[in-house]
Design a protein around this motif. Structure first.
Motif, PDB file in Angstrom:
ATOM      1  N   SER A  19       0.822  -1.209   0.000  1.00  0.00           N
ATOM      2  CA  SER A  19       0.000   0.000   0.000  1.00  0.00           C
ATOM      3  C   SER A  19       0.856   1.259   0.000  1.00  0.00           C
ATOM      4  O   SER A  19       0.643   2.182  -0.804  1.00  0.00           O
ATOM      5  CB  SER A  19      -0.917  -0.011   1.229  1.00  0.00           C
ATOM      6  OG  SER A  19      -1.733   1.137   1.251  1.00  0.00           O
ATOM      7  N   HIS A  23       1.688   1.139  -4.110  1.00  0.00           N
ATOM      8  CA  HIS A  23       0.450   1.803  -4.501  1.00  0.00           C
ATOM      9  C   HIS A  23       0.551   3.325  -4.389  1.00  0.00           C
ATOM     10  O   HIS A  23       0.443   4.048  -5.372  1.00  0.00           O
ATOM     11  CB  HIS A  23      -0.705   1.271  -3.638  1.00  0.00           C
ATOM     12  CG  HIS A  23      -2.058   1.702  -4.110  1.00  0.00           C
ATOM     13  ND1 HIS A  23      -3.214   1.372  -3.453  1.00  0.00           N
ATOM     14  CD2 HIS A  23      -2.445   2.456  -5.175  1.00  0.00           C
ATOM     15  CE1 HIS A  23      -4.253   1.881  -4.087  1.00  0.00           C
ATOM     16  NE2 HIS A  23      -3.806   2.544  -5.136  1.00  0.00           N
ATOM     17  N   ARG A  24       0.804   3.816  -3.178  1.00  0.00           N
ATOM     18  CA  ARG A  24       0.717   5.256  -2.965  1.00  0.00           C
ATOM     19  C   ARG A  24       1.959   6.008  -3.444  1.00  0.00           C
ATOM     20  O   ARG A  24       1.869   7.185  -3.800  1.00  0.00           O
ATOM     21  CB  ARG A  24       0.436   5.543  -1.484  1.00  0.00           C
ATOM     22  CG  ARG A  24      -0.797   4.775  -1.013  1.00  0.00           C
ATOM     23  CD  ARG A  24      -1.248   5.140   0.368  1.00  0.00           C
ATOM     24  NE  ARG A  24      -2.083   4.081   0.922  1.00  0.00           N
ATOM     25  CZ  ARG A  24      -3.043   4.262   1.817  1.00  0.00           C
ATOM     26  NH1 ARG A  24      -3.311   5.474   2.252  1.00  0.00           N
ATOM     27  NH2 ARG A  24      -3.739   3.242   2.284  1.00  0.00           N
ATOM     28  N   GLU A 199      -6.728   0.108   2.327  1.00  0.00           N
ATOM     29  CA  GLU A 199      -6.920  -0.245   0.916  1.00  0.00           C
ATOM     30  C   GLU A 199      -8.373  -0.625   0.615  1.00  0.00           C
ATOM     31  O   GLU A 199      -8.816  -0.535  -0.524  1.00  0.00           O
ATOM     32  CB  GLU A 199      -5.993  -1.398   0.543  1.00  0.00           C
ATOM     33  CG  GLU A 199      -4.524  -1.036   0.488  1.00  0.00           C
ATOM     34  CD  GLU A 199      -4.189  -0.137  -0.698  1.00  0.00           C
ATOM     35  OE1 GLU A 199      -4.595  -0.440  -1.833  1.00  0.00           O
ATOM     36  OE2 GLU A 199      -3.523   0.892  -0.475  1.00  0.00           O
ATOM     37  N   THR A 224      -2.676   2.920   7.073  1.00  0.00           N
ATOM     38  CA  THR A 224      -1.469   3.206   6.278  1.00  0.00           C
ATOM     39  C   THR A 224      -1.191   4.704   6.271  1.00  0.00           C
ATOM     40  O   THR A 224      -0.048   5.144   6.417  1.00  0.00           O
ATOM     41  CB  THR A 224      -1.617   2.681   4.845  1.00  0.00           C
ATOM     42  OG1 THR A 224      -1.822   1.266   4.874  1.00  0.00           O
ATOM     43  CG2 THR A 224      -0.369   2.983   4.020  1.00  0.00           C
TER      44      THR A 224
END
Length: 244
Positions: A19, A23-24, A199, A224
């Motif tokens: 995450s 992802h980020r 998420e 997160t």
């Protein structure tokens, strides 16, 4: 109890770096960090994802494609165009590998500034690395498993990252609630995302893809993001200011 703790550490450790980093950072670049910290994060991602390590380059590009083509035939993973979750997982794996191996042409908008460490990815994604981790997991279970049912958790350690992916990319487009009406099927899986560390607020994320915080309502706590705020406070990363 040792086995349960071990699996939970792999679950949430691997999930956090998927995450936070893949992802980020790689896909959406909602924060910046130094090159040294980026390399350290590559290594930590490999350490926690282990046998199911995912390349930031392949993941970042594929996820950008998912946002650009959500629920269309060009979407790398969509319940709307795949017969079942196993078919979707196989299609996703194929596209991910083709991106990493540069077997397909990718639009420049999907590759811009995506982090890549070719030599490390070659090792971390290698069969040798994956077999090494699988061997370690098996030996750990041999040493610490105290009941037959604990062995049922062993396959999860092998496939942690794909399991995380299918929970969001399949179930997050079928089940849950929506805060925002979108031209796609994205949904929030949980009112409080205890399982996926933020998420699971997938509908929120599709609405505000550039936001580092996937939570919108008071109860939608994005763990997160909470950790990212701490890292930002201590100067490890620098969060970008995004207004919703």
């Amino acid at each position: 109890m040792t086995i349960i703790i071990f699996v939970l550490v792999l679950w949430y450790g691997g999930l956090f770096f998927q995450s936070f980093f893949l992802h980020r950072y790689a896909a959406h670049q909602v924060f910046t960090m130094s090159k040294t910290m980026e390399r350290i994060t590559f290594i930590l991602t490999w350490f926690f994802q282990g046998a199911s390590y995912l390349s930031a380059y392949g993941y970042g590009i594929m996820h950008r494609m998912h946002h650009a083509y959500t629920d269309t035939e060009k979407d790398p993973h969509s319940p709307s165009h795949d017969d079942n979750l196993f078919a979707m997982m196989w299609k996703t794996k194929t596209i991910y590998q083709d991106i990493n191996e540069q077997k397909i042409a990718v639009d420049a908008r999907f590759t811009k500034n995506v982090p890549q460490w070719k030599s490390f990815d070659a090792f971390a994604s290698s069969r040798f690395s994956r077999i090494l981790w699988i061997t370690f997991y098996i030996l750990f279970f041999v040493a610490f498993a105290t009941s037959w049912w604990q062995w049922l958790l062993l396959p999860i350690t092998f496939l942690m990252a794909p399991i995380h992916g299918v929970i969001i990319n399949w179930f997050g487009h079928i089940y849950g609630y929506v805060n925002f009406k979108m031209k796609n099927t994205s949904k929030n899986l949980f009112h409080f995302d205890f399982l996926m560390m933020g998420e699971g607020y997938h509908n929120n994320h599709h609405k505000y893809a550039s936001s580092p915080n996937f939570g919108v309502k008071w109860h939608e706590i994005d763990m997160t993001y909470v950790i990212m705020k701490l890292l930002n406070f201590f100067g490890v990363i620098k969060l970008k200011v995004i207004s919703k």
